[in-house]
Design a protein around this motif. Sequence first.
Motif, short mmCIF file in Angstrom:
data_model
loop_
_atom_site.label_atom_id
_atom_site.label_comp_id
_atom_site.label_asym_id
_atom_site.label_seq_id
_atom_site.Cartn_x
_atom_site.Cartn_y
_atom_site.Cartn_z
N MET A 1 24.76 -27.21 16.17
CA MET A 1 24.95 -28.39 15.44
C MET A 1 26.15 -28.45 14.41
SD MET A 1 22.15 -29.92 12.98
CE MET A 1 21.16 -31.12 14.16
N ASP A 2 26.90 -29.44 14.46
CA ASP A 2 28.02 -29.50 13.52
C ASP A 2 27.52 -30.37 12.25
OD1 ASP A 2 28.34 -32.08 13.64
OD2 ASP A 2 29.95 -31.79 15.23
N LEU A 3 28.61 -30.22 11.22
CA LEU A 3 28.24 -30.79 9.78
C LEU A 3 28.00 -32.38 9.97
CD1 LEU A 3 30.71 -28.73 7.63
CD2 LEU A 3 28.19 -28.38 8.04
N ARG A 4 28.81 -33.04 10.93
CA ARG A 4 28.76 -34.34 11.03
C ARG A 4 27.20 -34.78 11.44
NH1 ARG A 4 33.06 -35.20 15.09
NH2 ARG A 4 32.98 -33.18 15.07
N SER A 8 24.68 -37.15 9.10
CA SER A 8 24.18 -38.10 9.86
C SER A 8 22.65 -38.28 9.46
CB SER A 8 24.26 -38.45 11.38
OG SER A 8 23.56 -37.49 11.96
N HIS A 9 21.95 -37.23 9.02
CA HIS A 9 20.64 -37.08 8.49
C HIS A 9 20.58 -36.86 7.17
CE1 HIS A 9 18.82 -36.88 12.59
NE2 HIS A 9 19.70 -36.27 12.97
N GLY A 10 21.65 -37.07 6.44
CA GLY A 10 21.59 -36.92 4.95
C GLY A 10 21.79 -35.71 4.30
N VAL A 11 22.08 -34.81 5.29
CA VAL A 11 22.14 -33.41 4.69
C VAL A 11 23.65 -33.06 4.18
CG1 VAL A 11 21.90 -30.80 5.12
CG2 VAL A 11 20.20 -32.47 5.89
N THR A 12 24.00 -33.02 3.14
CA THR A 12 25.43 -32.97 2.65
C THR A 12 25.78 -31.99 1.49
OG1 THR A 12 25.37 -34.86 1.28
CG2 THR A 12 26.06 -35.42 3.40
N GLU A 13 24.73 -31.56 1.04
CA GLU A 13 24.82 -30.58 -0.24
C GLU A 13 25.00 -29.04 0.51
OE1 GLU A 13 21.71 -30.67 -3.18
OE2 GLU A 13 21.50 -32.62 -2.87
N TRP A 34 12.10 -28.54 6.74
CA TRP A 34 13.24 -28.94 7.69
C TRP A 34 13.96 -27.50 8.27
CZ3 TRP A 34 14.88 -33.91 9.26
CH2 TRP A 34 14.40 -34.89 8.55
N TRP A 35 14.42 -27.44 9.42
CA TRP A 35 15.09 -26.26 9.82
C TRP A 35 15.89 -26.45 11.03
CZ3 TRP A 35 10.06 -27.41 11.14
CH2 TRP A 35 9.63 -27.29 12.25
N VAL A 36 16.82 -25.74 11.30
CA VAL A 36 17.90 -25.79 12.71
C VAL A 36 17.35 -24.84 13.56
CG1 VAL A 36 20.11 -25.82 13.42
CG2 VAL A 36 19.68 -26.52 11.27
N SER A 37 17.07 -25.45 14.75
CA SER A 37 16.61 -24.58 15.95
C SER A 37 17.46 -24.96 17.25
CB SER A 37 15.15 -24.82 16.11
OG SER A 37 14.36 -23.96 17.25
N ASP A 38 18.06 -24.20 17.92
CA ASP A 38 18.48 -24.33 19.11
C ASP A 38 19.72 -25.39 18.72
OD1 ASP A 38 17.43 -22.30 20.60
OD2 ASP A 38 15.96 -23.76 20.99
N GLY A 39 20.35 -25.26 17.77
CA GLY A 39 21.20 -26.46 17.15
C GLY A 39 20.97 -27.79 16.71
N GLN A 40 19.53 -27.91 16.77
CA GLN A 40 19.05 -29.08 16.53
C GLN A 40 18.10 -29.29 15.08
OE1 GLN A 40 19.11 -31.96 18.66
NE2 GLN A 40 20.54 -30.68 19.70
N LEU A 41 18.36 -30.08 14.29
CA LEU A 41 17.76 -30.28 13.05
C LEU A 41 16.40 -30.73 13.35
CD1 LEU A 41 17.76 -30.15 10.02
CD2 LEU A 41 18.52 -32.75 10.20
#
Length: 57
Positions: A1-4, A8-13, A34-41
């Motif tokens: 998962m990249d920063l873009r 797009s999900h509102g995570v910018t901090e 919320w967490w990131v798993s296998d590159g997915q939020l």
Amino acid sequence: MDLRDLASHGVTEYDILEQFAMGLRIFTDAGRMWWVSDGQLQFERLLDKEEREFSYF
């Protein structure tokens, strides 16, 4: 998962992005985790819609 994708999900901090990068989970006031798993939020709702977060205090 990249920063873009996160943005797009509102995570910018920066602090939150850092926590995701360390594999940590984020808990919100809205009763979600919320967490990131296998590159997915991912997210999970921890409280039922009928319940209020602060009814436990």
